[in-house]
Design an enzyme around this catalytic site. Structure first.
Site, PDB file in Angstrom:
ATOM      1  N   HIS A   1      -2.536  18.970  26.158  1.00  0.00           N
ATOM      2  CA  HIS A   1      -2.673  19.353  24.750  1.00  0.00           C
ATOM      3  C   HIS A   1      -4.133  19.197  24.344  1.00  0.00           C
ATOM      4  CE1 HIS A   1      -2.270  19.602  20.519  1.00  0.00           C
ATOM      5  NE2 HIS A   1      -2.531  18.330  20.313  1.00  0.00           N
TER       6      HIS A   1
ATOM      7  N   ASN B   1      -7.427  22.490  17.625  1.00  0.00           N
ATOM      8  CA  ASN B   1      -6.076  22.009  17.914  1.00  0.00           C
ATOM      9  C   ASN B   1      -5.070  22.936  17.214  1.00  0.00           C
ATOM     10  OD1 ASN B   1      -3.661  20.645  18.091  1.00  0.00           O
ATOM     11  ND2 ASN B   1      -4.466  18.667  17.446  1.00  0.00           N
TER      12      ASN B   1
ATOM     13  N   CYS C   1       2.551  17.944  18.313  1.00  0.00           N
ATOM     14  CA  CYS C   1       1.735  18.443  19.434  1.00  0.00           C
ATOM     15  C   CYS C   1       2.462  18.370  20.778  1.00  0.00           C
ATOM     16  CB  CYS C   1       0.420  17.686  19.485  1.00  0.00           C
ATOM     17  SG  CYS C   1      -0.515  17.924  17.969  1.00  0.00           S
TER      18      CYS C   1
HETATM   19  O1  UT7 Z   1      -2.952  16.524  18.064  1.00  0.00           O
HETATM   20  C1  UT7 Z   1      -2.745  15.678  16.990  1.00  0.00           C
HETATM   21  C2  UT7 Z   1      -3.233  14.381  17.323  1.00  0.00           C
HETATM   22  N1  UT7 Z   1      -4.521  14.136  16.749  1.00  0.00           N
HETATM   23  C3  UT7 Z   1      -5.494  13.670  17.486  1.00  0.00           C
HETATM   24  O2  UT7 Z   1      -5.335  13.536  18.665  1.00  0.00           O
HETATM   25  C4  UT7 Z   1      -6.767  13.251  16.821  1.00  0.00           C
HETATM   26  C5  UT7 Z   1      -7.172  11.906  17.323  1.00  0.00           C
HETATM   27  N2  UT7 Z   1      -8.378  11.391  16.691  1.00  0.00           N
HETATM   28  C6  UT7 Z   1      -9.592  11.945  16.911  1.00  0.00           C
HETATM   29  O3  UT7 Z   1      -9.720  12.923  17.613  1.00  0.00           O
HETATM   30  C7  UT7 Z   1     -10.793  11.255  16.305  1.00  0.00           C
HETATM   31  O4  UT7 Z   1     -10.404  10.007  15.806  1.00  0.00           O
HETATM   32  C8  UT7 Z   1     -11.473  12.072  15.176  1.00  0.00           C
HETATM   33  C9  UT7 Z   1     -12.151  13.293  15.757  1.00  0.00           C
HETATM   34  C10 UT7 Z   1     -10.429  12.499  14.144  1.00  0.00           C
HETATM   35  C11 UT7 Z   1     -12.538  11.225  14.497  1.00  0.00           C
HETATM   36  O5  UT7 Z   1     -13.485  10.793  15.453  1.00  0.00           O
HETATM   37  P1  UT7 Z   1     -13.921   9.258  15.525  1.00  0.00           P
HETATM   38  O6  UT7 Z   1     -14.937   9.168  16.564  1.00  0.00           O
HETATM   39  O7  UT7 Z   1     -12.655   8.444  15.691  1.00  0.00           O
HETATM   40  O8  UT7 Z   1     -14.584   9.043  14.115  1.00  0.00           O
HETATM   41  P2  UT7 Z   1     -14.182   7.981  12.983  1.00  0.00           P
HETATM   42  O9  UT7 Z   1     -12.885   8.350  12.351  1.00  0.00           O
HETATM   43  O10 UT7 Z   1     -14.334   6.612  13.533  1.00  0.00           O
HETATM   44  O11 UT7 Z   1     -15.345   8.218  11.944  1.00  0.00           O
HETATM   45  C12 UT7 Z   1     -16.697   7.900  12.244  1.00  0.00           C
HETATM   46  C13 UT7 Z   1     -17.557   8.306  11.076  1.00  0.00           C
HETATM   47  C14 UT7 Z   1     -17.025   7.822   9.730  1.00  0.00           C
HETATM   48  O12 UT7 Z   1     -18.131   7.507   8.919  1.00  0.00           O
HETATM   49  P3  UT7 Z   1     -18.599   5.977   8.751  1.00  0.00           P
HETATM   50  O13 UT7 Z   1     -17.423   5.256   8.162  1.00  0.00           O
HETATM   51  O14 UT7 Z   1     -18.968   5.501  10.116  1.00  0.00           O
HETATM   52  O15 UT7 Z   1     -19.759   6.090   7.806  1.00  0.00           O
HETATM   53  C15 UT7 Z   1     -16.343   9.041   9.163  1.00  0.00           C
HETATM   54  O16 UT7 Z   1     -16.304   9.041   7.753  1.00  0.00           O
HETATM   55  O17 UT7 Z   1     -17.587   9.745  10.999  1.00  0.00           O
HETATM   56  C16 UT7 Z   1     -17.246  10.136   9.661  1.00  0.00           C
HETATM   57  N3  UT7 Z   1     -16.605  11.439   9.743  1.00  0.00           N
HETATM   58  C17 UT7 Z   1     -17.309  12.580   9.753  1.00  0.00           C
HETATM   59  N4  UT7 Z   1     -18.634  12.830   9.695  1.00  0.00           N
HETATM   60  C18 UT7 Z   1     -19.029  14.116   9.762  1.00  0.00           C
HETATM   61  C19 UT7 Z   1     -15.284  11.726   9.830  1.00  0.00           C
HETATM   62  N5  UT7 Z   1     -15.122  13.056   9.911  1.00  0.00           N
HETATM   63  C20 UT7 Z   1     -16.358  13.606   9.867  1.00  0.00           C
HETATM   64  C21 UT7 Z   1     -16.831  14.925   9.901  1.00  0.00           C
HETATM   65  N6  UT7 Z   1     -18.164  15.130   9.849  1.00  0.00           N
HETATM   66  N7  UT7 Z   1     -15.994  15.995  10.019  1.00  0.00           N
END
Ligand code: UT7
Length: 329
Positions: free
Chosen positions: A254, A284, A113
């Site tokens: 980004h 993204n 990125c």
């Molecule tokens: O450019 C490349 C660099 N990449 C990035 O910058 C991405 C950086 N990371 C992020 O943007 C975020 O971490 C994400 C958007 C990927 C995830 O958001 P988060 O607020 O960190 O969520 P999390 O990973 O802590 O997950 C929270 C919950 C989990 O469920 P439990 O364990 O609390 O029951 C996940 O399984 O959300 C669940 N989850 C989803 N639920 C519905 C993860 N993905 C999804 C989804 N829909 N698509």
């Protein structure tokens, strides 16, 4: 170093749109979750017969047409991507040929990125050093080819798209490139990667069965690093040039997550209205986000001649980068 300016900007995204509701029919997710956690509403997806060189070519042609110049005048092509058409030859070679850039050399730049920011820094030095008059920097990614559409944690985040800048010498009263601050922190290499397909883990039936040719990400680790370093490196770059955030007309970061961008802006002391966010329409697009967003800023009048613009990114690696430019288009 002589003055370097951005003399044209082009962008291209494939017409097909994949909405959050479409994704909710494919994996266990919802429009509400995606919108709240990322800011994304939809993303563009390339048709199966397209590859990254096709997106890159369209963006490059748009930039050259805007400038009213021909490909034969281009001296070098820096093609920023993590989704090349092939491992080799480079996608820069394929684009050079399709574009008819007969006098250009070039190469692919892999910094995920942060690629486009690194490409800009590199091109600025080629032009600023006096050896090159026209350098194309293209950011293009067909992320849909390396995304696992059974993994809800990653498949909602990415889209396909490309953008391109043309860099040229600036007149004495057109100082475009102001400065840069780029760094890598390879201790983060494990948290965002495509595990298989390279020399460490060549393709095999097992790597395909284990879905190792897709993006694997520890989302929270990347999120925390991005919030911290994208803001910090931007602040360091401004301080290096004795500038305050309010002197920047527009920050074009980004586009990985709306929450990351706003948290960085807050840490930097940058008012939200001075930060360009268009993640809702594209997701993204990796190397494509910054030139696509810049094209939007220019064509909608958010960037005017003489404005100071800050580009900043964090990506897999980890890679981190910030570039400061004055806009002369
Ligand atoms: O450019 C490349 C660099 N990449 C990035 O910058 C991405 C950086 N990371 C992020 O943007 C975020 O971490 C994400 C958007 C990927 C995830 O958001 P988060 O607020 O960190 O969520 P999390 O990973 O802590 O997950 C929270 C919950 C989990 O469920 P439990 O364990 O609390 O029951 C996940 O399984 O959300 C669940 N989850 C989803 N639920 C519905 C993860 N993905 C999804 C989804 N829909 N698509």
């Amino acid at each position: 170093m002589r003055n370097v300016k951005i003399s044209a900007v082009g962008a291209w995204v494939p017409p097909r749109v994949l909405t959050n509701d479409d994704l909710a029919r494919m994996v266990d997710t919802s429009n509400e979750w995606i919108l709240e956690r990322t800011g994304i509403q939809e993303r563009h997806i390339a048709d199966p017969e397209m590859a990254t060189s096709d997106l890159a070519l369209a963006a490059a042609q748009a930039a050259l047409a805007q400038r009213g110049t021909t490909a034969e005048d281009v001296d070098a092509i820096i093609l920023c991507t993590v989704t090349p058409d092939h491992m080799f030859p480079s996608t820069a070679c394929i684009v050079q040929h399709k574009l008819g850039a007969k006098h250009a050399w070039g190469f692919d730049l892999i910094a995920a990125c942060s690629s486009f920011v690194y490409g800009l820094t590199t091109a600025a030095h080629l032009v600023g050093g006096g050896t090159h008059k026209k350098v194309l920097v293209i950011g293009a990614d067909t992320m849909s080819r390396i995304i696992d559409y059974t993994d809800r944690a990653t498949c909602v985040l990415f889209g396909d798209g490309a953008g391109a800048f043309l860099l040229e010498p600036g007149a004495d009263d057109e100082p475009g490139f102001i400065g840069f601050r780029n760094e890598i922190d390879g201790s983060g290499a494990e948290v965002l990667r495509m595990p298989a397909g390279g020399s460490r883990m060549p393709p095999s039936h097992e790597t395909v069965d284990q879905r190792l040719h897709f993006v694997h990400q520890e989302g929270q680790a990347v999120f925390k690093f991005a919030v911290k370093r994208m803001g910090e490196i931007s602040a360091q770059l401004l301080a290096q040039h004795g500038l305050k955030p309010e002197q920047v007309k527009l920050m074009i970061p980004h586009q990985a997550n709306r929450r990351i961008i706003l948290a960085c802006a807050d840490r930097l002391g940058m008012p939200h209205e001075n930060v360009l966010i268009n993640i809702e329409r594209y997701g993204n697009t990796t190397a494509g986000t910054i030139p696509i967003a810049t094209h939007e800023a220019y064509t909608t009048g958010r960037l005017q001649k003489g404005d100071m613009v800050l580009f900043a990114a964090v990506g897999a690696g980890f890679t981190v980068g910030a570039n400061l430019w004055r806009w002369w288009l």
